[in-house]
Design a protein around this motif. Structure first.
Motif, PDB file in Angstrom:
ATOM      1  N   ASP A  91      -7.259  -3.161   0.252  1.00 33.13           N
ATOM      2  CA  ASP A  91      -6.210  -3.339   1.250  1.00 33.13           C
ATOM      3  C   ASP A  91      -6.738  -3.312   2.679  1.00 33.13           C
ATOM      4  N   ARG A 104      -5.977  -2.282  -5.085  1.00 35.24           N
ATOM      5  CA  ARG A 104      -5.506  -1.598  -3.884  1.00 35.24           C
ATOM      6  C   ARG A 104      -6.654  -1.096  -3.010  1.00 35.24           C
ATOM      7  N   HIS A 112       0.811  -1.220   0.000  1.00 32.14           N
ATOM      8  CA  HIS A 112       0.000   0.000   0.000  1.00 32.14           C
ATOM      9  C   HIS A 112       0.847   1.273   0.000  1.00 32.14           C
TER      10      HIS A 112
END
Length: 513
Positions: free
Chosen positions: A183, A180, A129
């Motif tokens: 996450d 993403r 991340h």
């Protein structure tokens, strides 16, 4: 080679992990001074590294089958280039429940069901991340995972690696390929699975007794694996405490000096191009990454303590953070004028407002280009000072009597707060009394609760706060933080995650206000 412990005695709490032993492969063993932890550590003196892979031995005809692996192949991962998940709508903010719509790779699910695998999963997500190139053969320390270990070259303590270890190559590769936006949901999935484990000292002793009585190889192997999991998690928890002591007192003015160190460089074309590339990289990286990390660490700490049944740690880390908060406050307001007359909770909220405003995209450019930030009459900086006063007024905090110079200093230093310092700031706000009472009632029967209520001892943590915030004040703070996040007209996935996490901590509900 022996290294002395870098834990330091603090005003409110002291923690000592003893000497740190570094093995030939660069892994670090952290040992505890507590009796129970010494017991765990002494049982595994031969264990010289952090291993977060899920072992699966395959035996055929009495021979152990070992799968060939190209462990020496160096591969660079670019997690920020992962494509959106086809099962999720594009340009939409993702919540935890949305992970049920996604078909996660079985390799991730397998890791999530194992204590060390769940922790490795969390670490891999945190690394992916950070908008950084990742090497599949590199070792990553707790500095890299939970703090600014990648880029904080201005702080010498960042070079003191804490528990450096490798993370499973396949796990890193699989995580790097995921959307993403997932996450935070992946981290919560791993935390929920880890929370279900019981690795208390009593549980391990019962497993040991069972393995002796059963005379079973399987029972003995299971006992040894669970014992190893407890040792590793204890070591990890101690490493986090070490990170606290290393980073809580990090000098915010060092980063400030680093920002201004290039002010005398000629502004030729080459320098302009380099500065532009640096700015692009800064803007691509999440501006509130440190806050995002801090909120996930705030979720992990109590779960680790509960899984290990470590009551000492449960009371210790809030004390360490409380002591660290005093240093952070002194650095942000050396004059004492900004925070005068404010409660501890209000101080934290004002700092969070200043932090987010200083991380605004335009604010990032100001800090990089404008070297006269503290000069009077600067229109761009004055804009952010006005915004800080205006948002503070929304939560009934008057900063009109505070000088512009002191507010400028607050904005400038708040921009460089690291994850551990932000964790201390968040933890300084007590949990809502209503949320605490709900948890007490859920944990015990009503009769016991009424008895505690009569003797006035049902709220331990909140009693230390002289002026307990009301439910409406919490809602006001969350609403104003939401408004500040909208300062650049859009809520990012990270901002959405942070707002929900703060709401859950303060009020016990995941909701935007």
């Amino acid at each position: 080679m022996q290294h002395s412990s870098i834990f330091e005695t603090q005003k409110a709490a002291t923690i000592n992990t003893g000497d740190t032993k570094q093995t030939s492969d660069g892994k670090v063993l952290a040992e505890s001074t507590r009796d129970s932890r010494n017991k765990d550590s002494s049982k595994s003196e031969g264990d010289d590294g952090l291993e977060f892979t899920v072992d699966a031995d395959v035996v055929v005809d009495g021979r152990l089958q070992v799968q060939a692996e190209d462990v020496g192949v160096h591969q660079l991962l670019k997690p920020w280039q992962s494509k959106p998940n086809a099962d999720l709508p594009e340009n939409t903010l993702i919540g935890f429940n949305d992970i049920q719509k996604v078909s996660l790779p079985q390799y991730i699910l397998n890791h999530s069901h194992h204590p060390l695998g769940a922790l490795a999963l969390i670490e891999a997500v945190l690394l992916c991340h950070q908008h950084q190139l990742l090497s599949t053969t590199a070792t990553y320390s707790l500095n890299d995972i939970w703090n600014e270990g990648f880029s904080d070259a201005t702080d010498s303590t960042s070079h003191e690696k804490i528990l450096p270890h490798r993370i499973d190559t396949k796990l890193m590769t699989v995580i790097a390929s995921l959307d993403r936006r997932l996450d935070s949901a992946l981290i919560e999935l791993a935390l929920n699975q880890l929370h279900q484990k019981n690795l208390s000292e009593l549980s391990i002793e019962n497993l040991q007794l069972k393995s002796k009585n059963d005379h079973s190889h399987d029972s003995h192997q299971y006992y040894k694996k669970q014992e190893k999991c407890r040792t590793m998690l204890l070591r990890y928890q101690q490493g986090i405490f070490e990170l606290f002591n290393q980073q809580l007192t990090s000098d915010l003015t060092k980063s400030l000096a680093y920002d201004s160190s290039d002010q005398n460089i000629p502004s030729d074309n080459a320098h302009a191009i380099a500065l532009n590339n640096s700015l692009v990289s800064t803007l691509q990286k999440s501006p509130i990454l440190s806050l995002w990390r801090a909120l996930h660490l705030q979720q992990l700490l109590p779960i680790l303590s509960e899984v290990l049944h470590d009551t000492d740690a449960q009371s210790l880390w809030p004390q360490i953070l409380k002591t660290g908060m005093e240093d952070v406050r002194a650095q942000l307001d050396p004059s004492g004028q900004v925070f005068t007359g404010l409660s501890k909770s209000e101080v934290s909220v004002v700092i969070l407002l200043a932090y987010r405003l200083s991380k605004d995209a335009k604010g990032q450019m100001i800090s990089m280009h404008d070297r006269s930030l503290l000069s009077e009459g600067n229109d761009s900086v004055a804009h952010y000072i006005v915004d800080l006063r205006r948002h503070a007024r929304l939560i009934d905090i008057d900063l009109m009597t505070v000088s512009d110079v002191n507010l400028q200093w607050l904005l400038l230093t708040a921009q460089h707060l690291n994850s551990i310092q932000l964790l201390a700031i968040i933890s300084a706000v007590p949990v809502s009394a209503n949320h605490f009472i709900k948890r007490v009632i859920g944990a015990q029967n009503a009769d016991n609760y009424r008895e505690k209520q009569q003797d006035g001892s049902q709220i331990d943590y909140n009693e230390s706060e002289m002026n307990q915030p009301t439910h409406n004040e919490y809602r006001q703070w969350l609403s104003t933080l939401h408004t500040v996040m909208l300062h650049d007209t859009i809520i990012s996935q990270d901002e959405y995650d942070c707002l929900l996490a703060i709401s859950e901590r303060w009020l016990g509900i995941r909701q935007l206000f």
